[in-house]
Design a protein around this motif. Structure first.
Motif, short mmCIF file in Angstrom:
data_model
loop_
_atom_site.label_atom_id
_atom_site.label_comp_id
_atom_site.label_asym_id
_atom_site.label_seq_id
_atom_site.Cartn_x
_atom_site.Cartn_y
_atom_site.Cartn_z
N ARG A 45 0.81 -1.23 0.00
CA ARG A 45 0.00 0.00 0.00
C ARG A 45 0.84 1.28 0.00
NH1 ARG A 45 -5.41 -0.87 2.29
NH2 ARG A 45 -6.06 -2.87 1.43
N GLY A 46 2.07 1.19 0.44
CA GLY A 46 2.90 2.39 0.53
C GLY A 46 3.47 2.80 -0.82
N GLY A 47 3.90 4.05 -0.91
CA GLY A 47 4.39 4.58 -2.17
C GLY A 47 5.88 4.37 -2.41
N ALA A 48 6.60 3.77 -1.44
CA ALA A 48 8.04 3.60 -1.58
C ALA A 48 8.47 2.23 -1.07
CB ALA A 48 8.78 4.71 -0.84
N PRO A 49 7.97 1.15 -1.68
CA PRO A 49 8.30 -0.18 -1.16
C PRO A 49 9.65 -0.69 -1.62
CG PRO A 49 6.86 -0.38 -3.07
CD PRO A 49 7.03 1.10 -2.81
N GLY A 50 10.21 -1.59 -0.81
CA GLY A 50 11.39 -2.36 -1.20
C GLY A 50 11.06 -3.81 -0.95
#
Length: 327
Positions: A45-50
């Protein structure tokens, strides 16, 4: 009336949990192993996944089961920890059979903790392998400064100087043989809130006045200004259950578990967080996906609160437990 009974996370059928840390460098890794395989799902859901190996969890893809899920610090560098997990599993003949070899299916999500202590300290292959070895003897229920949550911090909208200590949390329950648990590394941009009273538990904290700054108010008071928030965040977690699910159902459980994020972190799922939740279903008992999803959101909520309430002040970053004595 059926009642939920709290159990240890490691009491869930078919899994083992292991942790490893670099206490000097300020980072760590946690791994959940399912040697017989678990049906996997994920919701990012987040905009900056790793992340690693999330595509194969799509219900349309071939591989049905995963053998481990890793949560670690180190930002994208920390993805190397999965190599150690793969080594451990291959040595034990665990993996997806491709005739000439068995390929362990290992998924992973990382959080950003490079600004916590030493930016050159990152979870690597050796640390991932060590976490697996530790899973063979781990029988505790340790929360706070451990594993993938060792270098976690929260309330970083104004940067690390006003952050507080986050950490790792677990919470699991059983009802009529159904077991559902959450493990989470809490490292959010925003504040952690107690849903019972909407009060801030940990978050952006003015160390001189010893007051919470309220991240949502900071955003509202700067609504017309260019946003340059600290970009090193992300909360990552896993729901583990002994229920029998398809990949599509496991994905739905992950989706519902994000309600636990939304209840306890404000704001959650921002462009500067890579918020990710995996689901591992070990397929031991029949159950309803909606019921498990509901329970998952509740145990995730409690695991998040336990993470910050259990954390200790570390390297000058105050924890909730340490606020009274923090100078």
């Amino acid at each position: 009336m059926n009642e939920l009974k709290e159990i240890k996370f490691i009491d869930i059928d078919g899994i083992k949990l292991g942790h490893a840390e670099d206490e000097i460098g300020g980072t760590g890794v946690s791994v959940v192993i399912a040697k017989d395989g678990a049906t996997g799902g994920v919701d990012v859901r987040g905009g900056a996944p790793g992340t690693r190996e999330t595509d194969l969890l799509d219900p349309s893809e071939m591989v049905e089961k995963v053998h481990a899920v890793v949560l670690s610090g180190g930002s994208a560098f920390g993805l190397d920890a999965s190599s150690g997990v793969m080594k451990y599993l291959e040595e034990r003949d665990i993996g997806f059979d491709v005739t000439v070899a068995k390929v362990p299916i290992v998924c992973q999500a990382v959080l950003f903790d490079l600004a916590f202590k030493d930016p050159k300290a990152r979870p690597d292959k050796e640390m991932g392998y060590k976490a697996c070895i530790n899973s063979e003897t781990y029988s505790g229920d340790i929360n706070g400064n451990i594993g993938g949550g060792f270098g976690a911090t929260v309330g970083k909208l104004l940067g690390p100087d006003t952050s507080m200590k986050g950490g790792l949390g677990t919470y699991a329950v059983e009802v009529n043989g159904l077991k559902v648990g959450a493990i989470v590394c809490v490292n959010c941009l925003g504040d952690v809130i107690d849903p019972k009273n909407s009060e801030i538990v940990a978050g952006a904290f003015d160390r001189s006045t010893k007051t919470f700054l309220n991240s949502e108010n900071i955003l509202l008071n700067n609504i017309n200004k260019e946003k340059t928030p600290f970009k090193g965040n992300t909360t990552i977690g896993i729901i583990v259950t002994n229920a029998k699910f398809t990949k599509a159902e496991a994905k739905k459980v992950s989706s519902m578990a994000h309600n636990g994020f939304a209840r306890t972190m404000r704001p959650a799922h921002t462009m500067f967080d890579g918020d990710t939740i995996f689901t591992m279903a070990t397929n031991k008992i029949e159950s309803d996906v909606t019921t498990v999803g509901m329970i998952s959101s509740n145990v995730m909520e409690k695991a998040i609160l336990r993470a910050v309430k259990s954390a200790e002040t570390l390297y000058g970053v105050p924890s909730l437990k340490g606020l009274a004595s923090f100078e």
